[in-house]
Write a protein that holds these residues in place. Structure first.
Motif, PDB file in Angstrom:
ATOM      1  N   SER A  78     -34.408 -50.812   3.291  1.00 47.44           N
ATOM      2  CA  SER A  78     -34.474 -49.377   3.018  1.00 47.44           C
ATOM      3  C   SER A  78     -35.739 -48.783   3.610  1.00 47.44           C
ATOM      4  O   SER A  78     -35.721 -47.704   4.221  1.00 47.44           O
ATOM      5  N   GLN A 128     -26.267 -50.206   1.258  1.00 49.59           N
ATOM      6  CA  GLN A 128     -24.891 -49.801   0.987  1.00 49.59           C
ATOM      7  C   GLN A 128     -24.527 -48.550   1.779  1.00 49.59           C
ATOM      8  O   GLN A 128     -23.391 -48.406   2.254  1.00 49.59           O
ATOM      9  N   ASN A 129     -25.493 -47.654   1.948  1.00 51.30           N
ATOM     10  CA  ASN A 129     -25.235 -46.423   2.700  1.00 51.30           C
ATOM     11  C   ASN A 129     -25.454 -46.588   4.196  1.00 51.30           C
ATOM     12  O   ASN A 129     -24.688 -46.059   5.008  1.00 51.30           O
ATOM     13  N   THR A 130     -26.509 -47.313   4.590  1.00 51.44           N
ATOM     14  CA  THR A 130     -26.820 -47.422   6.020  1.00 51.44           C
ATOM     15  C   THR A 130     -25.887 -48.392   6.736  1.00 51.44           C
ATOM     16  O   THR A 130     -25.531 -48.181   7.896  1.00 51.44           O
ATOM     17  N   GLY A 139     -30.971 -39.646  -3.060  1.00 52.45           N
ATOM     18  CA  GLY A 139     -29.912 -40.042  -3.980  1.00 52.45           C
ATOM     19  C   GLY A 139     -29.795 -39.127  -5.177  1.00 52.45           C
ATOM     20  O   GLY A 139     -30.697 -38.334  -5.488  1.00 52.45           O
ATOM     21  N   TYR A 147     -28.791 -38.735   1.170  1.00 59.70           N
ATOM     22  CA  TYR A 147     -28.258 -40.003   0.702  1.00 59.70           C
ATOM     23  C   TYR A 147     -29.365 -41.045   0.721  1.00 59.70           C
ATOM     24  O   TYR A 147     -30.216 -41.065   1.623  1.00 59.70           O
ATOM     25  N   HIS A 148     -29.359 -41.915  -0.264  1.00 63.20           N
ATOM     26  CA  HIS A 148     -30.395 -42.946  -0.359  1.00 63.20           C
ATOM     27  C   HIS A 148     -30.316 -43.881   0.840  1.00 63.20           C
ATOM     28  O   HIS A 148     -29.231 -44.161   1.367  1.00 63.20           O
ATOM     29  N   HIS A 161     -25.783 -34.666   0.523  1.00 68.67           N
ATOM     30  CA  HIS A 161     -26.646 -34.855   1.685  1.00 68.67           C
ATOM     31  C   HIS A 161     -26.834 -33.521   2.395  1.00 68.67           C
ATOM     32  O   HIS A 161     -25.875 -32.857   2.779  1.00 68.67           O
ATOM     33  N   THR A 205     -22.761 -49.017   5.956  1.00 66.85           N
ATOM     34  CA  THR A 205     -21.399 -48.485   6.014  1.00 66.85           C
ATOM     35  C   THR A 205     -21.302 -47.232   6.880  1.00 66.85           C
ATOM     36  O   THR A 205     -20.199 -46.749   7.136  1.00 66.85           O
ATOM     37  N   ARG A 252     -22.419 -44.323   5.972  1.00 67.07           N
ATOM     38  CA  ARG A 252     -22.453 -43.103   5.152  1.00 67.07           C
ATOM     39  C   ARG A 252     -23.724 -42.302   5.456  1.00 67.07           C
ATOM     40  O   ARG A 252     -23.709 -41.071   5.420  1.00 67.07           O
ATOM     41  N   LEU A 253     -24.815 -43.031   5.745  1.00 68.73           N
ATOM     42  CA  LEU A 253     -26.044 -42.404   6.194  1.00 68.73           C
ATOM     43  C   LEU A 253     -26.388 -42.949   7.575  1.00 68.73           C
ATOM     44  O   LEU A 253     -26.536 -44.161   7.751  1.00 68.73           O
TER      45      LEU A 253
END
Length: 277
Positions: free
Chosen positions: A127, A255-257, A203, A250-251, A230, A259, A261-262
């Motif tokens: 992160s 899980q987000n980076t 988040g 988005y955090h 976001h 996929t 999503r971010l």
């Protein structure tokens, strides 16, 4: 505490967890710093802190949440195999960055093998790799990486903090733990307020806790409460008539980076909002 191991940056040996005033780079706490052990003590000590360095020292030795104290120290003792040759900070990770920041980034809580190991928020994990690279691209950090507390990283115009300062099991602090830690965030934002222009919430939890802090400080918060998303924005009114822009992001979790999503582009867009015109 276990055997002494060398800090990866300084080579100075430390036990895990690290005692205050033992030479850990960036440790804000003198050996006689008062340790809060109850929610009431957190509230009293936070309210009395006169400056950010004093607040950071108090945060870094807090022991008010028994479950979090037990977990952070258990992790510091057991360690992850990849870091078995390093000491773990094993204490609350206070906010850090520019003491006259015009922008504040609010996360969630330290990672068990990230800030709980290095002593600096978003340092030593994936992160942090994303966050500091984006800060560097935005001209808010002097380098794109953050590996340990002696790596030379500096932030300009930005400070980073969290509503919970201890690593929680499964990255999930309880409602009671968030409430216990809240006075630290309240006082931190209050001390930053003379220069503060923007808050970036990483988040939904950071967004919600920032709004709660604003209300407790007597700031004007739109009704109905602004919804997280976001790139979402809300204007928070200070008692002196100035406004602070709250920005959602988005955090930067895996899980987000991982996929998509971010993305880096999405992160750069919100980081650009933190730059002064």
């Amino acid at each position: 505490m276990d055997q002494l191991l060398p800090h990866p940056g300084t080579g100075v040996p430390h036990p895990s967890p690290v005692p205050p005033s033992s030479g850990w780079p960036g440790d804000p706490a003198p050996s006689d710093t008062i340790r809060a052990t109850t929610p009431a003590q957190v509230a009293r000590l936070a309210a009395r802190a006169r400056a950010l360095d004093e607040l950071d020292a108090l945060v870094s030795v807090c022991r008010a949440c028994p479950r979090l104290v037990q977990w952070r120290e258990q992790v510091a003792g057991q360690k992850r195999a990849a870091y078995a040759d390093q000491p773990y900070w094993g204490r609350p990770a206070p906010g850090w960055g520019d003491p006259q920041a015009h922008a504040l980034i609010v996360g969630l809580a330290p990672a068990a093998h990230g800030a709980n190991r290095t002593g600096r928020i978003f340092t030593g994990d994936r992160s942090g790799d994303w966050l500091y690279a984006a800060l560097h691209r935005a001209g808010l950090a002097n380098q794109p990486t953050s590996s340990h507390a002696a790596d030379g990283l500096e932030l300009t115009g930005v400070r980073i903090t969290a509503p919970v300062h201890c690593a929680p099991p499964q990255n999930l602090p309880t409602t009671t733990e968030k409430a216990t830690c809240a006075p630290w965030l309240d006082r931190e934002i209050q001390l930053l307020s003379p220069h503060l222009e923007s808050i970036l919430a990483l988040g939904g939890i950071a967004w919600t806790e920032t709004l709660r802090t604003a209300r407790r400080l007597g700031w004007t918060v739109p009704r109905p409460a602004p919804r997280f998303g976001h790139g979402a924005q809300a204007s928070l009114g200070m008692p002196d008539g100035r406004t602070v822009r709250l920005i959602g992001c988005y955090h930067v979790s895996q899980q987000n980076t991982f996929t998509g999503r971010l993305t880096e582009t999405m992160l750069d867009e919100v980081m650009g909002m933190l730059r002064r015109a």
